[in-house]
Design an enzyme around this catalytic site. Structure first.
Site, PDB file in Angstrom:
ATOM      1  N   ASP A 160      26.347  43.263  49.324  1.00  0.00           N
ATOM      2  CA  ASP A 160      25.931  41.937  49.798  1.00  0.00           C
ATOM      3  C   ASP A 160      25.279  42.116  51.169  1.00  0.00           C
ATOM      4  OD1 ASP A 160      27.181  40.088  47.690  1.00  0.00           O
ATOM      5  OD2 ASP A 160      28.798  41.453  48.217  1.00  0.00           O
ATOM      6  N   HIS A 187      35.627  46.896  45.661  1.00  0.00           N
ATOM      7  CA  HIS A 187      36.646  46.392  46.587  1.00  0.00           C
ATOM      8  C   HIS A 187      37.618  47.512  46.986  1.00  0.00           C
ATOM      9  CE1 HIS A 187      35.738  42.678  44.075  1.00  0.00           C
ATOM     10  NE2 HIS A 187      35.483  42.235  45.290  1.00  0.00           N
ATOM     11  N   MET A 247      37.166  37.886  47.212  1.00  0.00           N
ATOM     12  CA  MET A 247      37.413  36.708  46.383  1.00  0.00           C
ATOM     13  C   MET A 247      38.173  37.109  45.107  1.00  0.00           C
ATOM     14  SD  MET A 247      34.359  34.055  47.008  1.00  0.00           S
ATOM     15  CE  MET A 247      33.203  34.690  45.802  1.00  0.00           C
ATOM     16  N   GLY A 248      38.760  38.301  45.117  1.00  0.00           N
ATOM     17  CA  GLY A 248      39.587  38.712  43.977  1.00  0.00           C
ATOM     18  C   GLY A 248      38.778  39.188  42.791  1.00  0.00           C
ATOM     19  N   TYR A 249      39.462  39.301  41.650  1.00  0.00           N
ATOM     20  CA  TYR A 249      38.897  39.912  40.443  1.00  0.00           C
ATOM     21  C   TYR A 249      38.326  41.280  40.826  1.00  0.00           C
ATOM     22  CZ  TYR A 249      37.958  39.647  35.537  1.00  0.00           C
ATOM     23  OH  TYR A 249      38.007  39.870  34.196  1.00  0.00           O
ATOM     24  N   LEU A 250      39.246  42.098  41.325  1.00  0.00           N
ATOM     25  CA  LEU A 250      38.867  43.318  42.039  1.00  0.00           C
ATOM     26  C   LEU A 250      38.298  44.400  41.129  1.00  0.00           C
ATOM     27  CD1 LEU A 250      41.953  43.512  44.410  1.00  0.00           C
ATOM     28  CD2 LEU A 250      39.754  42.417  44.827  1.00  0.00           C
TER      29      LEU A 250
END
Ligand code: AMP
Length: 277
Positions: free
Chosen positions: A147, A34, A27-30
């Site tokens: 997660d 990530h 979902m980005g904002y790496l």
């Protein structure tokens, strides 16, 4: 690095590829968590694709979809530096056209833990991941142990629906003080950030007890709860000691177990977990 915005472009590109394709949905904002997945993918595949899509259907109306942190330029620079081959960044309309009406629902394991606190969350996750798999057609797809329930749900879905790909899980990447990296850590106040390592410390405490022979899951839950409650800023949402596959709570730890917890530290809600056995 090619940046692709439409499904048509993604399909055209996919048709040209030979050899294995690794895929990292985000979902980005790496952050390093990530990027570690990207590195795993690069090591194991000929090509690597990353998607950046803040998926609206996994947020409830009360959650932070609008304010979820985003920084497209920074994300692309980070992926370029990792020598990512493709970035898929679709718009919301591209993924969910107006007539969209089909959902993927993994039952039972989604009633527990995060699923109990966030109804509909895993339906959104399973649906978007299934769509992304259909669009990208990866050989392998990479997910973070951070997660843990998401991993279980995706593995269940891929097995149940006979998806022709391999789900690969990579360990949680942490800050030097033990805090699990998360895009949402930016929401922490300075005091919250200072208190945040309490999650991992409480999990380490559980691991130590278990390593010394404690097999009573209730005692582990009690110890983690007491440790979290000793931190004045923290409010424990849940602590669980569960079977890694069914996510059913254990009373005796007689098989591989997932110890997971969710804690509110002011506005942000943090999650963490460890595996035992
Ligand atoms: P997100 O952008 O939060 O949806 O996460 C995209 C992927 O990165 C998911 O598979 C996450 O489990 C994984 N991820 C997020 N944080 C971490 C971390 N600290 N360590 C390893 N993987 C992570």
């Amino acid at each position: 690095m090619k940046v692709i915005k439409t499904i048509a472009e993604a399909r055209a590109l996919r048709r040209q590829l030979t050899g294995s394709l690794g895929f990292v949905p985000t979902m980005g904002y790496l952050h390093e968590g990530h990027l570690t997945l990207v590195r795993h993918s690069r090591a194991e595949n000929r090509h690597t694709a990353v998607s950046i899509f803040v998926n609206p259907t996994q947020f409830s109306p009360k959650e932070d979809y609008q304010s979820y942190p985003r920084d497209e330029a920074r994300d692309l620079a980070m992926l370029e530096a990792e020598r990512t081959d493709f970035v898929f960044m679709p718009s919301e309309e591209e993924i969910y056209p107006r007539a969209f009406s089909t959902w993927v629902e993994v039952t039972r394991i989604t009633d527990r833990l995060e699923g109990a606190v966030r109804p509909g969350h895993f339906r959104g996750v399973a649906t978007v991941v299934n769509k992304l798999f259909n669009i990208i057609e990866p050989t392998r797809a990479y997910f973070g142990q951070k997660d843990a329930q998401q991993v279980t749900v995706i593995q269940r879905m891929a097995a149940d629906l006979n998806m022709n790909l391999q789900v690969v899980v990579a360990p949680t990447v942490r800050e030097p003080d033990g805090l699990a990296m998360s895009s949402r850590n930016v929401y922490l106040t300075p005091a919250g950030r200072k208190a945040a390592p309490v999650l991992f410390r409480s999990l380490q405490l559980a691991r130590e007890m278990w390593a010394k022979g404690e097999k009573d899951a209730g005692r582990l839950r009690q110890a983690v709860t007491a440790h979290i409650e000793a931190e004045p800023l923290a409010r424990l949402d849940y602590v669980s000691v569960a079977d890694t596959e069914t996510l059913e709570e254990l009373s005796v730890i007689d098989r591989p177990a997932l110890v997971s917890l969710a804690v509110k530290l002011g506005k942000p809600r943090l999650m963490d977990n460890i595996l035992l056995g």
